[in-house]
Design a protein around this motif. Structure first.
Motif, PDB file in Angstrom:
ATOM      1  N   SER A 381     -38.580 -66.447  -3.955  1.00 50.68           N
ATOM      2  CA  SER A 381     -37.676 -65.484  -4.834  1.00 50.68           C
ATOM      3  C   SER A 381     -38.223 -64.525  -5.900  1.00 50.68           C
ATOM      4  CB  SER A 381     -36.470 -66.192  -5.299  1.00 50.68           C
ATOM      5  OG  SER A 381     -36.752 -67.010  -6.092  1.00 50.68           O
ATOM      6  N   MET A 382     -39.371 -65.131  -6.730  1.00 55.97           N
ATOM      7  CA  MET A 382     -40.015 -64.370  -7.770  1.00 55.97           C
ATOM      8  C   MET A 382     -41.204 -64.894  -7.988  1.00 55.97           C
ATOM      9  SD  MET A 382     -37.796 -65.677 -10.984  1.00 55.97           S
ATOM     10  CE  MET A 382     -38.788 -64.623 -12.212  1.00 55.97           C
ATOM     11  N   CYS A 383     -42.410 -63.951  -8.695  1.00 60.28           N
ATOM     12  CA  CYS A 383     -43.533 -64.431  -8.816  1.00 60.28           C
ATOM     13  C   CYS A 383     -43.525 -65.453  -9.755  1.00 60.28           C
ATOM     14  CB  CYS A 383     -44.433 -63.253  -9.407  1.00 60.28           C
ATOM     15  SG  CYS A 383     -46.104 -63.913  -9.661  1.00 60.28           S
ATOM     16  N   PRO A 384     -44.306 -66.606  -9.815  1.00 62.15           N
ATOM     17  CA  PRO A 384     -44.002 -67.889 -10.756  1.00 62.15           C
ATOM     18  C   PRO A 384     -44.735 -67.559 -12.047  1.00 62.15           C
ATOM     19  CG  PRO A 384     -45.695 -68.116  -8.825  1.00 62.15           C
ATOM     20  CD  PRO A 384     -44.984 -67.111  -8.530  1.00 62.15           C
ATOM     21  N   SER A 385     -44.539 -68.244 -13.006  1.00 65.08           N
ATOM     22  CA  SER A 385     -44.948 -67.953 -14.247  1.00 65.08           C
ATOM     23  C   SER A 385     -46.395 -68.265 -14.151  1.00 65.08           C
ATOM     24  CB  SER A 385     -44.549 -68.863 -15.282  1.00 65.08           C
ATOM     25  OG  SER A 385     -44.513 -70.142 -14.956  1.00 65.08           O
ATOM     26  N   PHE A 386     -47.094 -69.182 -13.569  1.00 67.65           N
ATOM     27  CA  PHE A 386     -48.522 -69.396 -13.759  1.00 67.65           C
ATOM     28  C   PHE A 386     -49.534 -68.107 -13.465  1.00 67.65           C
ATOM     29  CE2 PHE A 386     -48.406 -70.405  -9.185  1.00 67.65           C
ATOM     30  CZ  PHE A 386     -49.640 -69.706  -8.855  1.00 67.65           C
ATOM     31  N   PHE A 387     -48.903 -67.406 -12.715  1.00 70.35           N
ATOM     32  CA  PHE A 387     -49.606 -66.153 -12.140  1.00 70.35           C
ATOM     33  C   PHE A 387     -49.351 -65.009 -12.985  1.00 70.35           C
ATOM     34  CE2 PHE A 387     -50.656 -62.325  -9.572  1.00 70.35           C
ATOM     35  CZ  PHE A 387     -51.984 -62.675  -9.088  1.00 70.35           C
ATOM     36  N   ARG A 388     -48.311 -64.942 -13.808  1.00 68.01           N
ATOM     37  CA  ARG A 388     -48.224 -63.961 -14.942  1.00 68.01           C
ATOM     38  C   ARG A 388     -49.331 -64.535 -15.864  1.00 68.01           C
ATOM     39  NH1 ARG A 388     -43.450 -61.573 -14.297  1.00 68.01           N
ATOM     40  NH2 ARG A 388     -41.955 -62.616 -12.699  1.00 68.01           N
ATOM     41  N   LYS A 389     -49.652 -65.598 -16.336  1.00 64.99           N
ATOM     42  CA  LYS A 389     -50.817 -65.789 -17.217  1.00 64.99           C
ATOM     43  C   LYS A 389     -52.071 -65.471 -16.878  1.00 64.99           C
ATOM     44  CE  LYS A 389     -48.783 -70.379 -18.330  1.00 64.99           C
ATOM     45  NZ  LYS A 389     -48.937 -71.784 -18.495  1.00 64.99           N
ATOM     46  N   VAL A 390     -52.384 -65.180 -15.403  1.00 63.78           N
ATOM     47  CA  VAL A 390     -53.628 -64.790 -14.850  1.00 63.78           C
ATOM     48  C   VAL A 390     -53.584 -63.234 -15.170  1.00 63.78           C
ATOM     49  CG1 VAL A 390     -54.852 -64.373 -12.782  1.00 63.78           C
ATOM     50  CG2 VAL A 390     -53.790 -66.627 -13.196  1.00 63.78           C
ATOM     51  N   GLY A 391     -52.555 -62.363 -14.920  1.00 64.20           N
ATOM     52  CA  GLY A 391     -52.268 -61.194 -15.235  1.00 64.20           C
ATOM     53  C   GLY A 391     -52.683 -60.757 -16.678  1.00 64.20           C
ATOM     54  N   GLN A 392     -52.270 -61.732 -17.485  1.00 62.25           N
ATOM     55  CA  GLN A 392     -52.589 -61.441 -19.130  1.00 62.25           C
ATOM     56  C   GLN A 392     -53.958 -61.416 -19.226  1.00 62.25           C
ATOM     57  OE1 GLN A 392     -49.883 -64.105 -20.988  1.00 62.25           O
ATOM     58  NE2 GLN A 392     -48.000 -63.035 -20.368  1.00 62.25           N
ATOM     59  N   GLN A 393     -54.852 -62.115 -18.513  1.00 64.95           N
ATOM     60  CA  GLN A 393     -56.118 -62.184 -18.822  1.00 64.95           C
ATOM     61  C   GLN A 393     -57.283 -61.097 -17.957  1.00 64.95           C
ATOM     62  OE1 GLN A 393     -57.738 -66.263 -19.482  1.00 64.95           O
ATOM     63  NE2 GLN A 393     -55.686 -66.838 -19.826  1.00 64.95           N
ATOM     64  N   THR A 394     -56.799 -61.111 -16.656  1.00 63.51           N
ATOM     65  CA  THR A 394     -57.770 -60.304 -15.942  1.00 63.51           C
ATOM     66  C   THR A 394     -56.793 -59.992 -14.672  1.00 63.51           C
ATOM     67  OG1 THR A 394     -59.761 -60.403 -14.577  1.00 63.51           O
ATOM     68  CG2 THR A 394     -58.519 -62.349 -14.637  1.00 63.51           C
ATOM     69  N   HIS A 395     -57.492 -58.896 -14.073  1.00 60.17           N
ATOM     70  CA  HIS A 395     -56.820 -58.527 -12.571  1.00 60.17           C
ATOM     71  C   HIS A 395     -57.749 -59.382 -11.453  1.00 60.17           C
ATOM     72  CE1 HIS A 395     -54.761 -55.114  -9.989  1.00 60.17           C
ATOM     73  NE2 HIS A 395     -54.584 -56.392  -9.499  1.00 60.17           N
ATOM     74  N   PHE A 396     -57.185 -60.198 -10.927  1.00 63.22           N
ATOM     75  CA  PHE A 396     -57.986 -60.946 -10.079  1.00 63.22           C
ATOM     76  C   PHE A 396     -58.415 -60.165  -8.549  1.00 63.22           C
ATOM     77  CE2 PHE A 396     -58.188 -63.390  -6.081  1.00 63.22           C
ATOM     78  CZ  PHE A 396     -59.275 -64.439  -6.537  1.00 63.22           C
ATOM     79  N   CYS A 397     -57.546 -59.224  -8.276  1.00 63.63           N
ATOM     80  CA  CYS A 397     -58.152 -58.500  -7.098  1.00 63.63           C
ATOM     81  C   CYS A 397     -59.411 -57.477  -7.392  1.00 63.63           C
ATOM     82  CB  CYS A 397     -56.795 -57.646  -6.648  1.00 63.63           C
ATOM     83  SG  CYS A 397     -55.361 -58.388  -6.257  1.00 63.63           S
ATOM     84  N   ILE A 398     -59.286 -56.919  -8.659  1.00 62.96           N
ATOM     85  CA  ILE A 398     -60.737 -56.378  -8.863  1.00 62.96           C
ATOM     86  C   ILE A 398     -61.579 -57.103  -9.097  1.00 62.96           C
ATOM     87  CG2 ILE A 398     -61.692 -54.577 -10.742  1.00 62.96           C
ATOM     88  CD1 ILE A 398     -58.942 -53.669 -11.278  1.00 62.96           C
ATOM     89  N   GLN A 399     -61.840 -58.220  -9.592  1.00 64.76           N
ATOM     90  CA  GLN A 399     -62.845 -59.248  -9.611  1.00 64.76           C
ATOM     91  C   GLN A 399     -63.292 -59.718  -8.346  1.00 64.76           C
ATOM     92  OE1 GLN A 399     -64.485 -59.776 -12.523  1.00 64.76           O
ATOM     93  NE2 GLN A 399     -62.868 -58.734 -13.543  1.00 64.76           N
ATOM     94  N   MET A 400     -62.212 -59.714  -7.372  1.00 68.78           N
ATOM     95  CA  MET A 400     -62.559 -60.364  -5.847  1.00 68.78           C
ATOM     96  C   MET A 400     -63.430 -59.136  -5.386  1.00 68.78           C
ATOM     97  SD  MET A 400     -60.415 -62.038  -3.054  1.00 68.78           S
ATOM     98  CE  MET A 400     -59.398 -60.691  -2.825  1.00 68.78           C
ATOM     99  N   ALA A 401     -63.021 -58.045  -5.620  1.00 70.35           N
ATOM    100  CA  ALA A 401     -63.705 -56.608  -4.711  1.00 70.35           C
ATOM    101  C   ALA A 401     -65.104 -56.738  -5.310  1.00 70.35           C
ATOM    102  CB  ALA A 401     -62.862 -55.432  -5.244  1.00 70.35           C
ATOM    103  N   ARG A 402     -65.474 -57.140  -6.519  1.00 68.13           N
ATOM    104  CA  ARG A 402     -66.935 -56.972  -6.850  1.00 68.13           C
ATOM    105  C   ARG A 402     -67.888 -58.034  -5.845  1.00 68.13           C
ATOM    106  NH1 ARG A 402     -66.185 -57.366 -13.424  1.00 68.13           N
ATOM    107  NH2 ARG A 402     -65.269 -55.098 -13.558  1.00 68.13           N
ATOM    108  N   SER A 403     -67.351 -58.904  -5.196  1.00 71.60           N
ATOM    109  CA  SER A 403     -68.166 -59.717  -4.354  1.00 71.60           C
ATOM    110  C   SER A 403     -68.327 -59.038  -2.910  1.00 71.60           C
ATOM    111  CB  SER A 403     -67.573 -60.994  -4.140  1.00 71.60           C
ATOM    112  OG  SER A 403     -66.182 -60.788  -3.206  1.00 71.60           O
ATOM    113  N   VAL A 404     -67.691 -57.842  -2.760  1.00 75.38           N
ATOM    114  CA  VAL A 404     -67.942 -57.165  -1.273  1.00 75.38           C
ATOM    115  C   VAL A 404     -69.232 -56.742  -0.807  1.00 75.38           C
ATOM    116  CG1 VAL A 404     -67.135 -55.168  -0.097  1.00 75.38           C
ATOM    117  CG2 VAL A 404     -65.314 -56.817  -1.279  1.00 75.38           C
TER     118      VAL A 404
END
Length: 581
Positions: A381-404
């Protein structure tokens, strides 16, 4: 006067003699075991028509003696008249070959087919038959350990020497060992006594226990049922006071687990042909991490090198790898590693943060990546709180794109948004890119942290819009990802009342299926003019609505996923339109 000689006497002089042995032919009048009469007959005198077989007495009514039970004989007769026992002596014998046709003389391919029927088809250790590049490590190999008749099937090795080799090759193909020192010592002793089995192991798996019994109940103490309410009421106050009640089994952190150093040295010295290594760290609350080195190992030491391992599978990866340094320590010990499967037992922010530090620094020889950060396949129903902690430190999608730039095949399960393809296009060169396949299973699309309606599901129109943006960005990135031949983006909801409506997009060999819109069509026409949609439906297909506004689907719709879904069709499923119960 000349002696009277008959023609038969003259023929007997000219023709070589033929000896016939006469023996008793009936069990009623058994004769001696040696010949009783011998006479010479010429070849011309010997005619089948002149020989009259003896008449069998009435005490033996059957022409032949019955075969003993279990005696298997094969007979061959010509299409001519049937000969009895006597005439069969003079009949032309059937030409026999030097070797009879038996099971052992069958080609090896036939034996392989028979055993494949019993065990299942044995695929190659590096087989990747699907277009997404995924290997059979996580599904085909594990079936050998769960064979329902494994012990009975192992007895087939006694059929012949050929079968012993083929059976042992299948039974020892995948070996699973407990990651404790006692188990490793037992395995070392066993393979030292059976060195011929070492070459059969291609997939070696170690699982590390996360619990260990602290105390054992005595045999004389009375046993208390585990499910009685009185037991729970008794244990709670005792545990609160720090007292362990009698006849209660408690657990603690295991103290006899092996380190990765001991595991790698055991594999290096024992299994010279192992090409797949699986490490299962387990899962529990506040889990202990598997130690990489034994206590007392000098700082800066390296794990023993295993040159044959090409695939690494990490289950419960948080207990095995928690930082980039942990991964680099393992990767340096596997110089031929080209495939990495990593999965986490539970979703947590630390998993995203640790992978965000590892993915930009993958080794050049690692070309296949399969990461599963959240595999529960449930809408939220909504994004969990643990992923909000991730967004406060880094953008995971951009870090994963660097492995391409170093990858050829990417399979990912978790949260992702359009920023992944945008960043991947920026770091890629259309002339040097090696990425051939991308397969994304979307848990949710990450959106601004202050947005309140950031859930997932086919009834959430904000999620559908974010998913469309992800697909559009993926299509646009094909301009830089020139080698990309397979692209699949899908959302899986196991609780959905209409699973075929889960949004997805797939492009394979220039044929596209799934969701479409004018924005997606325009981007596809610009970057891949030869690609096209198989069909473009304007409606949801075999879907109807009842008088209460509930969604009704036909049997064909529930069985087959539609080849195309227009994005605007999801507006009818939003809270302002049709509701799904």
């Amino acid at each position: 006067m000349f002696a009277d000689t008959s023609p038969r006497d003259e023929e007997s002089i000219q023709a070589p003699p033929l000896t016939l042995l006469t023996t008793a032919s009936t069990p009623v009048t058994p004769g001696p075991s040696t010949p009783t009469a011998t006479r010479s007959i010429t070849l011309e005198q010997l005619k089948v028509s002149d020989i009259i077989p003896p008449t069998r007495p009435s005490s033996t009514p059957f022409p032949k003696q019955d075969l003993l039970e279990g005696d298997i004989q094969c007979s061959w007769r010509e299409s001519g008249p049937i000969l009895d026992d006597t005439n069969a002596i003079f009949a032309e014998p059937f030409p026999t070959t030097s070797s009879e046709l038996t099971l052992c003389n069958l080609p090896t391919e036939i034996h392989e087919c028979i055993l494949d029927h019993l065990f299942g088809v044995r695929a190659s250790a590096s087989a990747r038959n699907n277009p997404s590049g995924g290997s059979k490590v996580l599904r085909g190999w594990n079936s050998a350990l769960r064979h329902s008749r494994r012990r009975e099937v192992s007895e087939l090795a006694l059929v012949s020497n050929t079968w012993r080799h083929l059976i042992q090759d299948r039974l020892y193909r995948h070996l699973k060992i407990k990651g404790t020192r006692d188990s490793i010592n037992q395995a070392t002793l066993y393979f030292a006594e059976h060195p011929h089995l070492c070459s059969y192991i291609k997939h070696i798996e170690f699982w590390f226990p996360v619990f260990q019994q602290k105390n054992f109940p005595s045999e004389n103490s009375p046993r208390i049922p585990n499910s009685t309410p009185e037991r729970s009421n008794l244990i709670r106050p005792l545990v609160h006071l720090g007292i362990e009640p009698a006849n209660t089994i408690t657990y603690q952190t295991p103290s006899n687990n092996c380190s990765l150093e001991e595991i790698f040295r055991f594999v290096q010295m024992t299994f010279g042909e192992a090409c797949i290594l699986t490490l299962e760290g387990g899962e529990r609350k506040k889990p202990p991490m598997v130690q990489h080195f034994r206590s007392g190992t000098p700082e800066g030491s390296r794990l023993p090198t295993i040159d044959t391992i090409r695939t690494l599978v990490c289950k419960g990866q948080w207990n095995l790898i928690r930082s980039n340094q942990d991964f680099q320590t393992i990767a340096n010990a596997l110089p031929m590693l080209n495939e990495w499967h990593g999965s986490y037992a539970k979703p947590k922010s630390k998993a995203y943060l640790s992978m965000a530090t590892i993915l930009p620094h993958l080794p050049q020889n690692l070309t296949h990546l399969n990461i599963c950060l959240e595999g529960d396949y449930r809408r939220e129903s909504m994004c969990p709180s643990f992923f909000r902690k991730v967004g406060q430190q880094t953008h995971f999608c951009i870090q994963m794109a660097r492995s391409v730039p170093t990858l050829e095949y990417l399979v990912y399960t978790g949260r992702v948004c359009h920023s992944f393809f945008d960043a991947a296009a920026q770091v890629s060169n259309s002339r040097t890119t090696r990425l051939k396949s991308v397969d994304l299973v979307v848990k949710n699309c990450c959106r601004p942290s202050m947005q309140w309606n950031d859930g997932s599901g086919i009834t959430d129109i904000a999620f559908i819009a974010a998913f469309e943006s992800l697909v559009t960005s993926g299509v646009r990135s094909l301009e830089k990802l020139a080698a990309l031949e397979f692209l699949r983006i899908r959302f899986i909801d196991l609780e959905s009342q209409a699973p075929p409506l889960n949004p997805y997009f797939q492009m394979e060999k220039g044929i596209c299926t799934g969701i479409w819109s004018e924005q997606i069509i325009n981007a596809l026409t610009r970057v891949r003019p030869e690609a096209r949609f198989l069909e473009r439906s304007e409606s949801l297909g075999d879907v109807g609505y009842d008088k209460d506004g509930r969604l009704l689907t036909g049997p064909s719709f529930l069985k087959y996923r539609p080849l195309s879904i227009k994005v605007s069709s999801y507006l009818a499923l939003s809270p302002g339109g049709i509701t799904i119960n």
